[in-house]
Design a protein around this motif. Sequence first.
Motif, PDB file in Angstrom:
ATOM      1  N   TYR A  46     -80.277  -8.464  24.369  1.00 22.06           N
ATOM      2  CA  TYR A  46     -80.996  -8.084  23.086  1.00 22.06           C
ATOM      3  C   TYR A  46     -82.587  -8.424  23.279  1.00 22.06           C
ATOM      4  O   TYR A  46     -83.453  -7.774  22.939  1.00 22.06           O
ATOM      5  CB  TYR A  46     -80.578  -8.362  21.714  1.00 22.06           C
ATOM      6  N   ILE A  50     -85.530  -6.020  23.512  1.00 22.02           N
ATOM      7  CA  ILE A  50     -86.447  -6.055  22.479  1.00 22.02           C
ATOM      8  C   ILE A  50     -87.834  -5.989  23.102  1.00 22.02           C
ATOM      9  O   ILE A  50     -89.042  -5.487  22.768  1.00 22.02           O
ATOM     10  CB  ILE A  50     -86.366  -6.863  21.467  1.00 22.02           C
ATOM     11  N   ASP A  60     -87.235   4.811  12.819  1.00 17.51           N
ATOM     12  CA  ASP A  60     -86.287   3.801  13.284  1.00 17.51           C
ATOM     13  C   ASP A  60     -86.284   2.606  12.375  1.00 17.51           C
ATOM     14  O   ASP A  60     -87.068   2.043  11.681  1.00 17.51           O
ATOM     15  CB  ASP A  60     -86.823   3.037  14.605  1.00 17.51           C
ATOM     16  N   PHE A  62     -84.960  -0.318  13.370  1.00 19.37           N
ATOM     17  CA  PHE A  62     -85.405  -1.822  14.025  1.00 19.37           C
ATOM     18  C   PHE A  62     -87.035  -1.726  13.840  1.00 19.37           C
ATOM     19  O   PHE A  62     -87.799  -0.830  13.970  1.00 19.37           O
ATOM     20  CB  PHE A  62     -84.952  -1.851  15.393  1.00 19.37           C
ATOM     21  N   LYS A  63     -87.383  -3.106  14.050  1.00 21.37           N
ATOM     22  CA  LYS A  63     -88.763  -3.395  13.623  1.00 21.37           C
ATOM     23  C   LYS A  63     -89.638  -3.745  14.971  1.00 21.37           C
ATOM     24  O   LYS A  63     -90.774  -3.832  14.754  1.00 21.37           O
ATOM     25  CB  LYS A  63     -88.997  -4.262  12.522  1.00 21.37           C
ATOM     26  N   LYS A 119     -80.083  -4.965  10.892  1.00 19.42           N
ATOM     27  CA  LYS A 119     -80.492  -3.798  11.571  1.00 19.42           C
ATOM     28  C   LYS A 119     -82.225  -3.768  12.084  1.00 19.42           C
ATOM     29  O   LYS A 119     -82.311  -3.143  12.956  1.00 19.42           O
ATOM     30  CB  LYS A 119     -80.278  -2.489  10.665  1.00 19.42           C
ATOM     31  N   TRP A 120     -82.862  -4.682  11.256  1.00 21.60           N
ATOM     32  CA  TRP A 120     -84.428  -4.788  11.504  1.00 21.60           C
ATOM     33  C   TRP A 120     -84.477  -5.345  12.969  1.00 21.60           C
ATOM     34  O   TRP A 120     -85.432  -5.247  13.598  1.00 21.60           O
ATOM     35  CB  TRP A 120     -84.831  -5.686  10.569  1.00 21.60           C
ATOM     36  N   VAL A 121     -83.321  -6.082  13.572  1.00 21.77           N
ATOM     37  CA  VAL A 121     -83.368  -6.561  14.858  1.00 21.77           C
ATOM     38  C   VAL A 121     -82.713  -5.763  15.876  1.00 21.77           C
ATOM     39  O   VAL A 121     -83.494  -5.152  16.983  1.00 21.77           O
ATOM     40  CB  VAL A 121     -83.081  -8.224  15.037  1.00 21.77           C
ATOM     41  N   SER A 122     -81.518  -5.218  15.489  1.00 21.05           N
ATOM     42  CA  SER A 122     -80.491  -4.758  16.525  1.00 21.05           C
ATOM     43  C   SER A 122     -80.378  -3.309  16.358  1.00 21.05           C
ATOM     44  O   SER A 122     -79.713  -2.771  17.219  1.00 21.05           O
ATOM     45  CB  SER A 122     -79.491  -5.537  16.512  1.00 21.05           C
ATOM     46  N   ASN A 123     -80.848  -2.896  15.195  1.00 22.97           N
ATOM     47  CA  ASN A 123     -80.540  -1.471  14.883  1.00 22.97           C
ATOM     48  C   ASN A 123     -78.899  -1.194  14.734  1.00 22.97           C
ATOM     49  O   ASN A 123     -78.308  -0.237  14.670  1.00 22.97           O
ATOM     50  CB  ASN A 123     -80.867  -0.322  15.917  1.00 22.97           C
ATOM     51  N   LEU A 128     -79.725  -0.332  20.463  1.00 23.48           N
ATOM     52  CA  LEU A 128     -81.115  -0.011  20.938  1.00 23.48           C
ATOM     53  C   LEU A 128     -80.991   0.802  22.106  1.00 23.48           C
ATOM     54  O   LEU A 128     -80.463   0.687  23.387  1.00 23.48           O
ATOM     55  CB  LEU A 128     -81.805  -1.403  21.455  1.00 23.48           C
TER      56      LEU A 128
END
Lengths: 323, 295
Positions: A46, A50, A60, A62-63, A119-123, A128
Motif C-alpha cells: 500500500y 500510494i 475517488d 481515497f485521498k 477508504k480515505w487511505v486504501s479505497n 487502488l
Amino acid sequence: MTVGFVVGVVALVAIYATLVLALDLQFSYAGLINLGIVAYVAVGAYTYAILTQEQPGPFDEFKYGFGLPIPVGIVGAAIAGLIFGALTGWPSLRLRGEYVALMTLGFAEVLDSFLINAKWVSNGLVGLPSVLRPFENLDPDAQNWSFAGLSVLLAAVTFVFVRRVVTSSFGKRVMAVSDDEPGAAAIGKDIGGTRMQSFLLGAVIMSVAGAFFVMYVSLAVPTVFIPEVTFTVWIALVLGGIRSRIGPVIGATLLIGMQEFLRLLSLPPDQSAFVSSLRLFLTGLLLVVLLRIRPPEHLLGASATRKRRWWNRSRKETGAAAA
Amino acid sequence: MAGVDRGDVTELAQHVVFGLATGAFLLLAAVGFSLVRQVEGFLNIAHAQLISFGAYATWMMNVPFDWPIVPSALAGIALTAVLGLAQARFFYDPIQSYGPDILLITSVGVAFAIQGLIEMFADPGTSLFSLANPEPFLIGSVRVNPYHAGVFVAALATTLAMYLLFTRTRIGRQIRAVSVDRQLAQSRGVALASTSRAVWLAAGATAGMAGVALGLLGTLTTDIAFVQILLIVAVSIFAGFGSLLHLLAAAFVTGLAMDVSVIWIPSTYRSVVPFVIIIVVLLLRRQQTLGLATA
C-alpha cells in the motif's frame, strides 16, 4: 502453456523466495514465530501504491497519491515496514514463543480491518487500481521479462544479504539469544535489542517484497492480502528446510511452481471452487506432514535439543564420570 | 444527569443485552481452547475451525436434511466432539514430544485442512439456520431475542457443568493434576490417555456449542473462523489461562466492550476491540502473563 505464463511464475517465485528468506531470518535464526507476514507485505504494498500512484480525481474515495518515481516508492515501502515492524514488534516481542505468534496474527487482522474500512487511505474493498509497474514504456512481453528479472534480482540480493547477516557476529548473537536465552543473557548479550533487530530486518524485507508483490498483481486490494499468503510462506520454509542455506529458495520454487501449474488445469467454474477448497485442504495436510517428518530441530523439546549441543554433551559425560 | 434522555439509556441497555449474548458465545468459544492450552500445553489454532465445523455440521442437518434445530444442534455438537478427538489422535499426539512451537504451527496446518473440508461442502455465500421467527420479549423497555437468551443460559449451564466436572469428579481432578504437573500426575497413576481423551472431547463439544451459538446469533460465512480465532485468543489471554471464573469474567467484559463500543465507534471495527484489550492487558500486567513466566 505460453512463455508469458512461465515468466509470470518466475516473478512470483522470486517474490515468495524473498518472503521465505525474511521468515527464515525471523524464525529459523531468531526463533520468532511471525504469523502476520501478510500484514508486513500489505504495508509495503500500500505504501508503494500510494507513493507512486497519480493524485486521485474528485470522484475517488481515497485521498492520497503522490506520483513519485518507482525507487522512491520502494524505499518508502522499506521505511513503512520499519515503522510498522517497530509498532507491532514492541508489544509482541515483550512476550515469548507462542505469544509472539498470536500477537502478529492479531496485528494482521487489525491491519486488514483498517484497510477494509479506511477508504480515505486504501479505497476499501475496491482497492487502488492503477499501481505503477516498472518498464511501462516497453511492450508487454519485454515488460514482463524485465519485471521477472528485477524480482529475481531482489531475491538474489536478499539471499546474499541474509547469508551475510547470519554469518556475521550479529547473526551468531541472534542464534545465541534464540537457542539459549539465559546463556546469552549471562554473557551480557542484549536480549531485547537482538530480538527486535532481527524482527525489524525481516519486516523491512517483507515490506519491500510487498512492493514487488503489488506490482505483480497490479491492484492493491484487501482480498489479495489474506492469511493464505502468510501460510504459503510458512509451508515453503518448512518444505525447503529450516536453517539451510538455499532451502528457502527451493521451498518457494517447489510450492509456488506447483500451485501455479495446477492453475493451468482449465476447469468449469463450479469445479474450480471445489478445487480451491481441495487446495486449501491439501496445503494444510502438507504442512502437518512436513513438520512431522522433518521438524525444525532447534525448536524441538528441551531434551532433544540438549543431545545436539556439544557443551551439554560434555557436561553429561562429566556427570556420568563423576557418578 | 443533564443531556442523557431515556432513549440513550434504553439504547445502552439494548447494547448491554447484545454484549451479554456475545460474551456467552465467547465463553463457549474460549473454554475449550483454554483447556487444551492448560492440559495439553499448546495453542490449538484449529480450535476456531472446530467452531466453524460445529456451525456448518448443525446447518447441514438443519437445512439440507431438514431436521428440527434441537436434534441438528445435538448432532453438530457430537460430530465436533468426535472431530476434536480425531484431530488430536491423528495430528497432535504423535508429535507431542516436539514441543509447543511445532504443535502450534502444526495446528495452523490442521486449521487449513478443516477449513478446506468445510468449504468443500458449505455454501460459499451466507448460510442461515432454519428457525422459527423469534418473538422478542421485553425486560423493561429492552427487547430480548429468545435465541440470545438461550445462548446465554446454555453458556452459563455449560460453565457450571465444567466447574462440577473439575471439582467433583475423579476424571476432573485428574485433568487438573495433569495441567499442574504432567509427569508427577503420570507417576501417581493418572492415565494420560484417558485425561487427554476427556479434554479433547470437552474441547470439541464446547466448540460445537459455540458453533451452534454462532448460527443462532447471526449468519454464517465460511471465512468466519479466521475472525473467531482472534477473539478466542483475546479472551484467553485476558483471562490469563486461569480458572473458569477468570474466563467467565473475561468473556463477558470483552463481549460487553465489543457491543457497547459500537455506540461510539464504527461497528466495522467491532472485532478489533478485543485486540486492543489484549494489548492493554499485556502491557499492564506483563509479569503475570504466561509468556514471560516460562521465558
